[in-house]
Design a protein around this motif. Structure first.
Motif, PDB file in Angstrom:
ATOM      1  N   MET A 122      -4.050  12.047   3.293  1.00  0.00           N
ATOM      2  CA  MET A 122      -4.816  11.282   2.304  1.00  0.00           C
ATOM      3  C   MET A 122      -5.580  12.236   1.402  1.00  0.00           C
ATOM      4  O   MET A 122      -6.083  13.265   1.863  1.00  0.00           O
ATOM      5  N   GLY A 150      -0.534   3.660  -2.853  1.00  0.00           N
ATOM      6  CA  GLY A 150      -1.149   4.942  -2.491  1.00  0.00           C
ATOM      7  C   GLY A 150      -0.491   6.135  -3.155  1.00  0.00           C
ATOM      8  O   GLY A 150      -1.184   6.965  -3.777  1.00  0.00           O
ATOM      9  N   MET A 205      -6.853  -2.010   0.019  1.00  0.00           N
ATOM     10  CA  MET A 205      -5.947  -1.574  -1.044  1.00  0.00           C
ATOM     11  C   MET A 205      -5.109  -2.737  -1.573  1.00  0.00           C
ATOM     12  O   MET A 205      -4.961  -2.924  -2.786  1.00  0.00           O
ATOM     13  N   LEU A 209      -8.346  -0.183   5.650  1.00  0.00           N
ATOM     14  CA  LEU A 209      -8.088   0.485   4.370  1.00  0.00           C
ATOM     15  C   LEU A 209      -6.890  -0.153   3.672  1.00  0.00           C
ATOM     16  O   LEU A 209      -6.925  -0.425   2.468  1.00  0.00           O
ATOM     17  N   ILE A 262      -9.103   7.753  -1.662  1.00  0.00           N
ATOM     18  CA  ILE A 262      -8.608   7.043  -0.484  1.00  0.00           C
ATOM     19  C   ILE A 262      -9.115   7.726   0.788  1.00  0.00           C
ATOM     20  O   ILE A 262      -9.535   7.059   1.745  1.00  0.00           O
ATOM     21  N   HIS A 312       0.822  -1.213   0.000  1.00  0.00           N
ATOM     22  CA  HIS A 312       0.000   0.000   0.000  1.00  0.00           C
ATOM     23  C   HIS A 312       0.850   1.254   0.000  1.00  0.00           C
ATOM     24  O   HIS A 312       0.421   2.303  -0.479  1.00  0.00           O
TER      25      HIS A 312
END
Length: 426
Positions: A168, A146, A397, A393, A172, A142
């Protein structure tokens, strides 16, 4: 807090518990020694009070006989006894305070069903759900996914606040909000009462729930006001009924809350400090029960199933592990860890701890209930993450990633997200 009366009656129970947890017995030794000294003073005070009562009877008799001068002599002697009693009672109180302050450092007694072991290597797997995904491409962690999506920015987080803070963006950020809403909706539909709690609490509050004094170095403080940022919503939820008496027919009470959590995470290192796994600030949905001693361990099973249900609805593989005595949290008598599968670790990683703290917090916070026959007992408190938002989260992901770097949104979250796929920001 442990039951000091039970310690006096059955010290070996606590010594055995301390040994199973791999704690030093030094503090327990001091409490037992202080208790012996305290009981000695109690006996002295009781004997002096008995003597004073006898003198009072003599005074009454002498006055009835008109012997006032003799009565006054006895009264003077009685006054001296009173001064002596006050001195010994002050010593009694001093010893009581010392025992109380030391007892705050003694952990809860593990339940008989907890496996005995030295550390996490001796935890026992209870069950698994789901199968880890077999990728036909090399999955990314991630902390790579991300930033490539333009939605996780570790550098800006560090610029604003230092290491282990994250900014963030876009979908996301929205996914994190959707997860919180989904979890709260699910839990409230299952009988939990949603609570919006303060994020700053008093010293008495955080002491009652077991974080102080032992874990002071883990807490963020506002020294000017002697307030503490909560490390978990368990703190305000498990302290809601401090100094209250509930009725048995009210129990169990089930609360849930969504809050940020603030932790110094002192001593954490290695792979855990990468990405979102171990942050100083993170969000979590917490579950807390107030229940009775007769049903608390049965209720722990239900609370754990409630937390598991979130992962099942999200389609995320996980396992449940019973913590051994050496890995058990300070306040817990029994704990199940729920660990979600993370491809970046090629392993299961904790996403929730579900614990029965028995009457440990209730004794600190004087939280009791009145039984149907009018007796007062301490409640039992349970707590668990339902779930940690950041780690959930991360699991989405990594487990729902696609070869092109996009992320498929789990079906149950699509009504909240209004999209099926998370794509790079433009």
């Amino acid at each position: 807090m442990i039951d000091l009366k039970l310690l006096r009656k059955n010290p070996e129970l606590f010594y055995e518990a301390i040994r199973k947890r791999n704690y030093s017995t030094e503090i327990l030794d001091k409490i037992v020694e202080l208790d012996r000294e305290w009981r000695n003073y109690v006996n002295i005070v009781n004997n002096l009070k008995a003597k004073r009562n006898e003198l009072s009877k003599i005074v009454a008799k002498l006055k009835a006989e008109g012997k006032n001068e003799e009565a006054n002599e006895i009264i003077a002697e009685s006054k001296k006894l009173g001064d002596e009693i006050a001195q010994y009672e002050a010593k009694e109180k001093e010893l009581e305070d010392q025992m109380y302050n030391l007892a705050l450092y003694v952990p809860n007694v593990p339940h008989e069903s907890v496996p005995v072991g030295k550390d996490e290597a001796e935890n026992v797997e209870v069950r698994r759900w789901g199968e880890p995904r077999k990728f036909d491409f090399k999955p990314k962690a991630h902390w790579d996914l991300g930033p490539e999506l333009g939605m996780l920015d570790f550098d800006r987080g560090a610029k604003l606040s230092g290491s282990r803070f994250t900014v963030m963006f876009g979908e996301i950020a929205r996914l994190e909000r959707a997860l919180a809403q989904f979890m709260l909706d699910t839990h409230t539909q299952n009988g939990y009462i949603e609570v919006n709690v303060p994020h700053l609490v008093k010293r008495e509050t955080i002491t009652a729930t077991g974080q102080l004094p032992k874990f002071a170095e883990e807490l963020y403080t506002c020294e000017r006001d002697d307030l503490f940022l909560i490390p978990t919503a368990e703190v305000p939820l498990a302290a809601l009924h401090i100094d209250e008496i509930l009725e048995e027919n009210q129990l169990p009470i089930k609360y849930t809350a969504f809050t940020p959590c603030y932790r110094r995470e002192a001593g954490s290192y290695g792979k855990d400090v990468r990405g979102l796994i171990r942050q100083h600030q993170f969000e979590k949905v917490e579950l807390v029960w107030y229940t009775t001693p007769e049903r608390s361990f049965e209720d722990l099973e239900q609370l754990t199933r409630d937390a598991e249900r979130i992962l099942q609805l999200l389609g995320l593989p996980y396992r449940v592990v019973a913590l051994c005595t050496g890995d058990l949290g300070f306040a817990a008598a029994k704990t199940y860890d729920i660990e979600v599968w993370l491809p970046s670790y090629n392993a299961y990683k904790e996403i929730s701890s579900c614990s029965n703290d028995t009457d440990f917090q209730a004794r600190r916070g004087n939280m009791r209930y009145r039984t149907k026959d009018g007796k007062l007992n301490y409640v039992h408190t349970l707590n668990g993450s339902g779930l940690a938002i950041g780690r959930t989260l991360v699991a989405i992901m990594e487990n729902y990633q696609n070869p092109d770097g996009t992320i498929t949104v789990p079906e149950v979250l699509r009504p909240y997200m209004k999209t099926d796929v998370i794509k790079p920001m433009k």
